[in-house]
Design a protein around this motif. Structure first.
Motif, short mmCIF file in Angstrom:
data_model
loop_
_atom_site.label_atom_id
_atom_site.label_comp_id
_atom_site.label_asym_id
_atom_site.label_seq_id
_atom_site.Cartn_x
_atom_site.Cartn_y
_atom_site.Cartn_z
N THR A 27 0.84 -1.19 0.00
CA THR A 27 0.00 0.00 0.00
C THR A 27 0.88 1.24 0.00
N VAL A 28 0.52 2.20 -0.85
CA VAL A 28 1.30 3.43 -0.95
C VAL A 28 1.07 4.30 0.28
N LYS A 29 2.17 4.79 0.84
CA LYS A 29 2.12 5.67 2.01
C LYS A 29 2.66 7.04 1.61
N GLY A 30 1.82 8.05 1.68
CA GLY A 30 2.24 9.40 1.33
C GLY A 30 2.96 10.08 2.49
N THR A 31 3.71 11.11 2.17
CA THR A 31 4.46 11.86 3.19
C THR A 31 4.10 13.34 3.21
N GLY A 32 3.24 13.76 2.28
CA GLY A 32 2.97 15.18 2.15
C GLY A 32 4.01 15.88 1.28
N LYS A 33 5.00 15.13 0.82
CA LYS A 33 6.03 15.67 -0.07
C LYS A 33 5.97 14.93 -1.40
N PHE A 37 6.40 6.10 0.19
CA PHE A 37 6.86 4.75 0.51
C PHE A 37 5.79 3.75 0.11
N VAL A 38 6.20 2.51 -0.07
CA VAL A 38 5.26 1.41 -0.23
C VAL A 38 5.43 0.49 0.97
N VAL A 39 4.32 0.20 1.64
CA VAL A 39 4.35 -0.69 2.80
C VAL A 39 4.03 -2.10 2.33
N ASN A 40 4.99 -3.00 2.49
CA ASN A 40 4.83 -4.39 2.06
C ASN A 40 3.74 -5.07 2.87
N ALA A 41 2.74 -5.61 2.18
CA ALA A 41 1.62 -6.25 2.86
C ALA A 41 2.04 -7.50 3.61
N ALA A 42 3.12 -8.13 3.19
CA ALA A 42 3.53 -9.40 3.80
C ALA A 42 4.21 -9.21 5.14
N ASP A 43 5.09 -8.20 5.25
CA ASP A 43 5.87 -8.08 6.49
C ASP A 43 5.86 -6.68 7.09
N GLY A 44 5.16 -5.73 6.45
CA GLY A 44 5.09 -4.38 7.00
C GLY A 44 6.29 -3.50 6.73
N SER A 45 7.27 -4.02 6.00
CA SER A 45 8.46 -3.22 5.71
C SER A 45 8.11 -2.09 4.73
N THR A 75 17.85 0.87 -1.19
CA THR A 75 16.90 0.29 -2.15
C THR A 75 15.74 1.25 -2.38
N LYS A 76 15.03 1.02 -3.46
CA LYS A 76 13.82 1.78 -3.75
C LYS A 76 12.79 0.83 -4.35
N ALA A 77 11.55 1.27 -4.36
CA ALA A 77 10.47 0.49 -4.97
C ALA A 77 10.22 0.99 -6.38
N GLU A 78 9.96 0.07 -7.27
CA GLU A 78 9.50 0.41 -8.61
C GLU A 78 8.12 -0.21 -8.82
N LEU A 79 7.19 0.61 -9.26
CA LEU A 79 5.81 0.16 -9.40
C LEU A 79 5.63 -0.67 -10.66
N GLU A 80 4.89 -1.76 -10.53
CA GLU A 80 4.64 -2.64 -11.67
C GLU A 80 3.18 -2.69 -12.07
N GLU A 81 2.29 -2.61 -11.09
CA GLU A 81 0.87 -2.76 -11.41
C GLU A 81 0.02 -2.08 -10.35
N LEU A 82 -1.02 -1.38 -10.79
CA LEU A 82 -2.01 -0.80 -9.88
C LEU A 82 -3.10 -1.84 -9.65
N ILE A 83 -3.25 -2.28 -8.41
CA ILE A 83 -4.27 -3.27 -8.09
C ILE A 83 -5.62 -2.60 -7.83
N ARG A 84 -5.61 -1.59 -6.95
CA ARG A 84 -6.85 -0.92 -6.59
C ARG A 84 -6.55 0.46 -6.06
N SER A 85 -7.40 1.42 -6.43
CA SER A 85 -7.27 2.77 -5.90
C SER A 85 -8.56 3.13 -5.18
#
Length: 637
Positions: A27-33, A37-45, A75-85
């Motif tokens: 899930t995408v986490k905004g910062t106001g900037k 970040f993306v929060v990994n659904a499996a482990d919360g990282s 490391t950084k995240a690269e987006l591959e697919e939008l599941i749901r908005s």
């Protein structure tokens, strides 16, 4: 230019590369900037999302992503697919900047605005508060678009912020033309005919409310008996006007309750009914449901019965006047016998609750007064006086006895099962330390729970408040269950059918039982109450907090007395005694060391401590329309 065969090969290569990647969901986490970040659904990282990637998504979007190494070793995240908005409609501020215009959502996680095409502004002006809708997600282009659905008024106008809070909770501000038309027709037609109604118009019922109240849904009458008193509680028969599943019934479902805001009341039902046709106004004959009981001198209730009647209120009395009469032994002769009997009967009921239930501690209420422009003019404390206590006891016993009367059939019962199940171990530890005599009692048994809560108020430590923090949430149930918070075996709500949809439904159930008819279906109402039953309170809290903070920002620099109402490892939450505003004291910058005791909810310093219900002196560090930050200026430890 590549031919078809080359394009196919390239596409196949891309697919192979994608298949070789390890894909994660999050899930995408905004910062106001601009970054996020993306929060990994499996482990919360959490994984860094650079600005170019963040521009393609909204905070809260569910995505598939890969994790890529960067040159700096991170490391950084690269987006591959939008599941749901999940973002669809939202509230925000409309801005015009040069030749462009857009909406900035209130959500602080957003780092920018959503462009609004010129033809989709709904004539909103610069700095208007608006309700908007996403019309283009930024996934493909990096450029989102929105449409303004409705302007809620200027951001400089407090009334506009009322509209924002109400819209967020889905509370309509006005009735439709169809709803008003039906209300007028029902008011003119009068109540449904009921041949079983008894004529009680000769009894001197009176209403006791705030002086400004118009939607009076309860009237009281009592008289002495050989063993105590007979108490008759007349409740306006709203169900005699509002047909099940009618236009107005559905309107009430949208609101669920009358919403009371500073300077504004939004009724659950149109005023032509709520304030006039159904209201127990003085000197007018009205249909009512009578809840009648015999009360002995120890506050025990017997011979409880419910029946339909017609009543005629003798007077509209105000809380402050009745309290003054009691406190000065100056009850007017015309109300002397009734009010004295009401006071004696309800004091006996209060005594019974102190011995046999779990009466909650009295708390100060605050009334925020505003002018015609919804600017705060004053905030005053309201303490429970003898008149309010009288009415409260009459309503509690009516609701309790009604729940007992209905307990063998489906209904809408208010339930509270005491302590959270996962807090039992720490609960035992607390009780062993402070009230060992009740430590081994079962906190999930109502009788034992009452003993625990009673014992918690006999020691020099705020154990009662600490235990309350371990309470589970209340809920509505179709089966009768205990209400541990009140210490009663059953509880429902029947005393405000003009103002509460739950009570309107309960009146229909009561009438069906009295007439031996099939019970109306309550499953939909039950779902609504559990899902949306608190929306009115949430809206009021948001509006009142904003007004309190505005009020404080206008006061001269000073110190305030306050009470600690919550705390954690880093912060105190303090409620200012004068106005009820709650602010945060951030302790992280303090140089002296301290420790947090989560069991006792206590912050311990070398020579003093902070705990719940402790009085402190504070000053305002900063205040805005959305947040109040305080500083301790004097330790009371």
């Amino acid at each position: 230019m590549l031919d078809d065969k080359s394009l196919a090969v390239l596409q196949s290569l891309k697919s192979d590369i994608k298949a070789a990647k390890t894909l994660y969901e999050g899930t995408v986490k905004g910062t106001g900037k601009k970054f996020g970040f993306v929060v990994n659904a499996a482990d919360g990282s959490e994984h860094f999302l650079p600005p170019d990637e963040m521009s393609r998504v909204f905070p809260g979007d569910e995505v598939r992503f890969t994790i890529v190494d960067q040159d700096d070793g991170k490391t950084k995240a690269e987006l591959e697919e939008l599941i749901r908005s999940p973002l669809d409609e939202f509230n925000g501020v409309f801005f015009v900047r040069g030749k462009a215009q857009g909406v900035e959502p209130f959500d602080s996680a957003f780092g920018g605005w959503l462009f609004v095409p010129p033809k989709q502004t709904s004539h909103a002006n610069n700095k208007d508060l608006v309700r908007a809708k996403v019309v283009r997600h930024p996934w493909d282009t990096g450029k989102a678009q929105a449409e303004v659905l409705k302007s809620l008024g200027s951001a400089d106008n407090n009334r506009s912020w009322y509209s924002v809070a109400l819209a967020e909770q889905g509370i309509p501000e006005a009735f439709s033309d169809a709803e008003l038309k039906q209300a007028k027709a029902l008011a003119e037609a009068g109540p449904e005919t009921d041949p079983s109604r008894q004529d009680l118009t000769d009894l001197p019922f009176v209403t006791i409310d705030a002086a400004s109240t118009k939607d009076m849904d309860d009237a009281l009458f009592a008289r002495p008996t050989e063993n105590g008193w007979q108490l008759s509680v007349a409740i306006a028969d709203a169900s005699a006007y509002i047909p099940l599943d009618s236009e107005l019934d559905k309107a009430a479902q949208k609101r669920l309750t009358t919403t009371y805001l500073p300077g504004l009341t939004l009724p659950m039902l149109p005023e032509i009914l709520a304030d006039s046709a159904m209201s127990l106004v003085p000197d007018e004959t009205r249909p009512a449901m009578i809840f009648q009981m015999q009360i002995d001198r120890d506050g025990n209730v017997s011979d409880f019965e419910i029946f339909p009647a017609t009543v005629r209120s003798q007077a509209k009395l105000a809380y402050d006047d009745v309290a003054h009469w009691f406190e000065n032994n100056a009850i007017p002769e015309s109300h002397q016998e009734n009010l004295q009997a009401l006071n004696d009967a309800t004091q006996a009921l209060a005594s019974w609750r102190r011995k046999n239930a779990n009466p909650m501690k009295d708390r100060v209420d605050y009334r925020i007064r505003v002018d015609d422009h919804f600017q705060v003019t004053d905030i005053v404390q309201e303490h429970k006086n003898p008149a309010r206590a009288l009415v409260e006891e009459a309503m509690i016993v009516t609701n309790y006895q009604s729940a007992q009367w209905l307990q063998d059939q489906p209904g809408l019962f208010m339930c509270h099962l005491g302590f959270k199940p996962d807090r039992e171990t720490e609960l035992k530890g607390l009780l062993r330390d402070y009230t060992p005599d009740v430590a081994e009692l079962n906190g999930h048994d109502l009788a034992d729970f009452r003993k625990i809560m009673a014992a918690s108020q006999t020691i020099d430590f705020p154990l009662y408040a600490v235990l309350q923090k371990r309470f589970d949430r209340g809920f509505w149930s179709r089966e009768a269950q205990p209400h541990f918070g009140l210490g009663l075996s059953r509880y429902t709500n029947v005393t405000s059918p003009i103002r509460k949809y739950s009570d309107l439904c309960m009146h229909r159930l009561i009438k069906a039982k009295l007439a031996s008819r099939a019970l109306p279906d309550i499953d939909h109402a039950l779902s609504l109450l559990n899902e949306r039953g608190n929306v009115s309170r949430f809206a009021a809290q948001k509006i009142e907090n904003r007004l309190r903070y505005q009020w404080l920002s206008q006061q001269p620099e000073q110190t305030y007395r306050g009470t600690i109402v919550h705390l954690n490892a880093n912060n105190l939450m303090v409620r200012l005694d004068d106005c009820g505003a709650v602010g945060q004291v951030d302790l992280r910058k303090r140089k002296d060391e301290f420790s947090y005791d989560p069991l006792r909810m206590m912050l311990k310093f070398e020579e003093f401590q902070y705990q719940l219900e402790q009085e402190v002196t504070v000053k305002i560090a900063s205040v805005s329309a959305e947040q109040l930050k305080l500083e301790i200026v004097e330790d009371d430890g």
